[in-house]
Write a protein that holds these residues in place. Structure first.
Motif, PDB file in Angstrom:
ATOM      1  N   SER A  39       0.825  -1.201   0.000  1.00 30.43           N
ATOM      2  CA  SER A  39       0.000   0.000   0.000  1.00 30.43           C
ATOM      3  C   SER A  39       0.861   1.255   0.000  1.00 30.43           C
ATOM      4  CB  SER A  39      -0.927  -0.002   1.210  1.00 30.43           C
ATOM      5  OG  SER A  39      -1.668   1.199   1.273  1.00 30.43           O
ATOM      6  N   ASN A  40       1.975   1.217   0.761  1.00 31.56           N
ATOM      7  CA  ASN A  40       2.876   2.367   0.780  1.00 31.56           C
ATOM      8  C   ASN A  40       3.465   2.630  -0.593  1.00 31.56           C
ATOM      9  OD1 ASN A  40       2.475   2.843   3.511  1.00 31.56           O
ATOM     10  ND2 ASN A  40       4.189   1.559   4.150  1.00 31.56           N
ATOM     11  N   GLU A  41       3.787   1.564  -1.327  1.00 30.02           N
ATOM     12  CA  GLU A  41       4.274   1.725  -2.694  1.00 30.02           C
ATOM     13  C   GLU A  41       3.200   2.350  -3.576  1.00 30.02           C
ATOM     14  OE1 GLU A  41       6.395  -1.359  -4.865  1.00 30.02           O
ATOM     15  OE2 GLU A  41       6.681  -2.416  -2.967  1.00 30.02           O
ATOM     16  N   ALA A  42       1.968   1.886  -3.393  1.00 31.54           N
ATOM     17  CA  ALA A  42       0.873   2.373  -4.229  1.00 31.54           C
ATOM     18  C   ALA A  42       0.577   3.848  -3.973  1.00 31.54           C
ATOM     19  CB  ALA A  42      -0.380   1.529  -3.985  1.00 31.54           C
ATOM     20  N   GLU A  79      -7.247  12.635   9.333  1.00 31.38           N
ATOM     21  CA  GLU A  79      -6.740  12.819  10.691  1.00 31.38           C
ATOM     22  C   GLU A  79      -7.600  12.108  11.729  1.00 31.38           C
ATOM     23  OE1 GLU A  79      -4.847  17.149  11.162  1.00 31.38           O
ATOM     24  OE2 GLU A  79      -6.855  17.185  10.285  1.00 31.38           O
ATOM     25  N   LEU A  80      -8.822  11.808  11.371  1.00 27.41           N
ATOM     26  CA  LEU A  80      -9.757  11.277  12.361  1.00 27.41           C
ATOM     27  C   LEU A  80     -10.061   9.802  12.187  1.00 27.41           C
ATOM     28  CD1 LEU A  80     -11.299  12.312  14.805  1.00 27.41           C
ATOM     29  CD2 LEU A  80     -13.203  12.901  13.286  1.00 27.41           C
ATOM     30  N   VAL A  81     -10.325   9.357  10.965  1.00 26.10           N
ATOM     31  CA  VAL A  81     -10.748   7.962  10.777  1.00 26.10           C
ATOM     32  C   VAL A  81      -9.843   7.164   9.842  1.00 26.10           C
ATOM     33  CG1 VAL A  81     -13.157   8.508  11.249  1.00 26.10           C
ATOM     34  CG2 VAL A  81     -12.332   8.536   8.876  1.00 26.10           C
ATOM     35  N   GLY A  82      -8.891   7.818   9.185  1.00 27.48           N
ATOM     36  CA  GLY A  82      -7.985   7.080   8.301  1.00 27.48           C
ATOM     37  C   GLY A  82      -6.994   6.244   9.097  1.00 27.48           C
ATOM     38  N   TYR A  83      -6.437   5.213   8.469  1.00 29.46           N
ATOM     39  CA  TYR A  83      -5.404   4.405   9.107  1.00 29.46           C
ATOM     40  C   TYR A  83      -4.128   5.231   9.280  1.00 29.46           C
ATOM     41  CZ  TYR A  83      -7.838  -0.088   8.477  1.00 29.46           C
ATOM     42  OH  TYR A  83      -8.719  -1.131   8.538  1.00 29.46           O
ATOM     43  N   ALA A  84      -3.433   5.007  10.390  1.00 28.59           N
ATOM     44  CA  ALA A  84      -2.114   5.603  10.601  1.00 28.59           C
ATOM     45  C   ALA A  84      -1.043   4.615  10.149  1.00 28.59           C
ATOM     46  CB  ALA A  84      -1.916   5.938  12.080  1.00 28.59           C
ATOM     47  N   PRO A  85       0.132   5.082   9.752  1.00 27.71           N
ATOM     48  CA  PRO A  85       1.227   4.171   9.420  1.00 27.71           C
ATOM     49  C   PRO A  85       1.600   3.299  10.615  1.00 27.71           C
ATOM     50  CG  PRO A  85       1.726   6.402   8.671  1.00 27.71           C
ATOM     51  CD  PRO A  85       0.499   6.499   9.532  1.00 27.71           C
ATOM     52  N   THR A  86       2.150   2.138  10.349  1.00 28.89           N
ATOM     53  CA  THR A  86       2.490   1.190  11.409  1.00 28.89           C
ATOM     54  C   THR A  86       3.373   1.814  12.479  1.00 28.89           C
ATOM     55  OG1 THR A  86       2.354  -0.628   9.819  1.00 28.89           O
ATOM     56  CG2 THR A  86       3.507  -1.069  11.897  1.00 28.89           C
ATOM     57  N   CYS A 311      -1.641  -1.055  13.947  1.00 23.01           N
ATOM     58  CA  CYS A 311      -1.185   0.333  14.074  1.00 23.01           C
ATOM     59  C   CYS A 311      -1.938   0.981  15.227  1.00 23.01           C
ATOM     60  CB  CYS A 311      -1.392   1.120  12.777  1.00 23.01           C
ATOM     61  SG  CYS A 311      -3.110   1.327  12.290  1.00 23.01           S
ATOM     62  N   ALA A 312      -1.394   2.080  15.728  1.00 24.63           N
ATOM     63  CA  ALA A 312      -2.052   2.798  16.815  1.00 24.63           C
ATOM     64  C   ALA A 312      -3.175   3.668  16.269  1.00 24.63           C
ATOM     65  CB  ALA A 312      -1.032   3.656  17.576  1.00 24.63           C
ATOM     66  N   ALA A 313      -4.046   4.144  17.161  1.00 29.24           N
ATOM     67  CA  ALA A 313      -5.207   4.942  16.764  1.00 29.24           C
ATOM     68  C   ALA A 313      -4.784   6.280  16.157  1.00 29.24           C
ATOM     69  CB  ALA A 313      -6.115   5.175  17.966  1.00 29.24           C
ATOM     70  N   THR A 314      -5.497   6.701  15.134  1.00 28.58           N
ATOM     71  CA  THR A 314      -5.185   7.943  14.431  1.00 28.58           C
ATOM     72  C   THR A 314      -5.614   9.198  15.184  1.00 28.58           C
ATOM     73  OG1 THR A 314      -5.281   6.823  12.285  1.00 28.58           O
ATOM     74  CG2 THR A 314      -5.572   9.213  12.279  1.00 28.58           C
ATOM     75  N   PRO A 315      -6.829   9.282  15.752  1.00 26.75           N
ATOM     76  CA  PRO A 315      -7.272  10.553  16.345  1.00 26.75           C
ATOM     77  C   PRO A 315      -6.330  11.105  17.401  1.00 26.75           C
ATOM     78  CG  PRO A 315      -9.122   9.046  16.145  1.00 26.75           C
ATOM     79  CD  PRO A 315      -7.890   8.262  15.827  1.00 26.75           C
ATOM     80  N   SER A 316      -5.817  10.237  18.283  1.00 25.83           N
ATOM     81  CA  SER A 316      -4.932  10.725  19.331  1.00 25.83           C
ATOM     82  C   SER A 316      -3.640  11.280  18.746  1.00 25.83           C
ATOM     83  CB  SER A 316      -4.629   9.611  20.339  1.00 25.83           C
ATOM     84  OG  SER A 316      -4.148   8.457  19.698  1.00 25.83           O
ATOM     85  N   GLN A 317      -3.123  10.638  17.705  1.00 26.79           N
ATOM     86  CA  GLN A 317      -1.911  11.144  17.058  1.00 26.79           C
ATOM     87  C   GLN A 317      -2.149  12.530  16.462  1.00 26.79           C
ATOM     88  OE1 GLN A 317       0.418   8.283  14.655  1.00 26.79           O
ATOM     89  NE2 GLN A 317      -1.075   6.734  15.256  1.00 26.79           N
TER      90      GLN A 317
END
Length: 428
Positions: A39-42, A79-86, A311-317
């Motif tokens: 996915s990162n490549e894509a 920033e709220l619901v998308g996946y965060a990087p590993t 991966c960790a949760a996105t909103p807190s990040q």
């Protein structure tokens, strides 16, 4: 049988302290060339379309319900619901590295890894244990200490949990520490976890004590022993006395000797008063690690993350990163720290002016907590008595240690609460 990707990482780290300290899992783990990597490549090359991630995309962005967005209208869907990087948000990782440098100025001339974001400091300790502890590789820490260390070490990893005496004559027990480290070294390698300000005692070492701790580790490392030196910095910076060493031990251990792999586990949880965000960081340091070797070690950590929570949760990040950019951020934190310091001083004044044959305050000068050593009494008995007869909640860490979180006591209640603690102890 080792996966080829694990072999590649092991070959990159061959000859380093990390390679000799790895657990069985640490040797086996790798980050797969699977969905995340592809996915990162894509993201970089998939200009026409990207069909790699299981996310509902609408108009080029992750879809988000209005019922969610209305509670955080300033955050975008990414920033709220998308996946965060590993390994966490790249911007947040870099911001936290700058944060570490600001608080530990001696690190500015030293080389260490980019911090990896993990879902809380407990997860950081657990992941490092995955990489370096197993049935044949014990962990050494202080007595008393946070009860979760033993749970992670023994129950999760099946490793032995060894301890040294934390205090002697009102100071850090350097003799016990030195003997324990050298005893571990007799068995080949040392895996050490130190926590300052310490939970449960609320103690941080003086400048001279911190130097002596490092001198002992360096002496053992010079003898050929490999040392994993973990600094649990959960309460870092919450110091209330001028004599305390202001920098993390990591600032000194990260380039102390090639045989020492230093690990800093920290985060905004306590430092920035965001307990429920469950965001922490893991950072590695060694004077001879190359960029490629740091990358290999971080990749193994990413493999542990990917194989557990993904991966960790996105909103807190997203919220942490935005808060760190706020011009009022440091001033607002300082306000809360002054509240904690006021409570500390109130407790300090009380225990310094009260003596008891039933209990004695352990040394404390920082953090969220202080603890009592009970004299001939059982801490669990005192905890239950305080709760059932006085309506006061405390924590029995072990049979002889009762912890009180002064962080959660309003200042005007401190004298009365501590009077009841002493009274209940004497009634036992």
């Amino acid at each position: 049988m080792l996966n080829e990707l694990a072999k590649e990482l092991n070959d990159t780290l061959k000859g380093t302290a990390a390679a000799e300290l790895f657990s069985d899992l640490g040797e086996r783990i790798y980050f797969p060339n699977g969905i995340i990597a592809q996915s990162n490549e894509a993201k970089e090359l998939g200009k026409v379309a990207n069909g790699t991630i299981g996310t509902t995309i609408v108009e080029g962005k992750p879809a988000m319900l209005d019922a969610i967005h209305k509670f955080a209208p300033e955050l975008s869907s990414s920033e709220l619901v998308g996946y965060a990087p590993t390994a966490g948000s790249p911007k947040l990782r870099e911001a936290w590295k700058q944060n570490i440098l600001k608080k530990n100025p001696s690190l500015k001339e030293k080389k260490f890894s980019l911090p990896v974001l993990v879902p809380g400091l407990t997860a950081g300790i657990s992941y490092i244990s995955d990489l370096f502890l197993d049935e044949t590789k014990p962990l050494l820490s202080a007595d008393p200490c946070w009860d979760n260390y033993a749970l992670i070490c023994q129950a999760r990893r099946g490793a032995e949990f060894h301890q040294f005496n934390m205090f002697k004559d009102g100071k850090f027990d350097l003799d016990s520490f030195e003997k324990a480290v050298k005893k571990e070294a007799e068995k080949k390698n040392v895996r050490l976890l130190l926590n300052f300000p310490q939970n449960p005692s609320g103690y941080s070492p003086s400048k001279s004590e911190a130097k002596k701790i490092c001198d002992i580790l360096k002496e053992v490392a010079e003898g050929g022993t490999k040392i994993l030196a973990i600094s649990d910095d959960a309460y870092f910076g919450l110091n209330y006395e001028d004599s305390i060493e202001e920098q993390s031990l990591f600032a000194y251990t990260c380039d102390l000797h090639k045989n020492i792999l230093a690990v800093k586990i920290d985060g905004p949880t306590k430092e920035d008063f965001v307990w429920g965000f469950r965001s922490g960081f893991v950072t590695f340091g060694n004077p001879e690690f190359s960029d490629e070797q740091y990358k290999a070690l971080v990749t193994k950590l990413m493999g542990v993350i990917r194989s557990s929570v993904s991966c960790a949760a996105t909103p807190s990040q997203s919220l942490i990163l935005r808060a760190m950019d706020d011009e009022n951020f440091e001033a607002q934190k300082l306000q809360f720290r002054k509240i904690l310091e006021g409570r500390y001083k109130k407790v300090r004044a009380f225990v310094d002016s009260h003596k008891s044959d039933a209990l004695e305050a352990l040394p404390f000068n920082s953090g969220y907590f202080m603890s009592f050593a009970l004299k001939g009494k059982n801490a669990e008995d005192l905890r239950k008595k305080l709760l059932n007869e006085y309506g006061i909640g405390t924590v029995s860490i072990d049979e002889k240690t009762l912890r009180v979180a002064f962080s959660s006591l309003e200042e005007e209640k401190i004298d009365s609460v501590y009077e009841m603690i002493y009274k209940a102890a004497e009634e036992l």
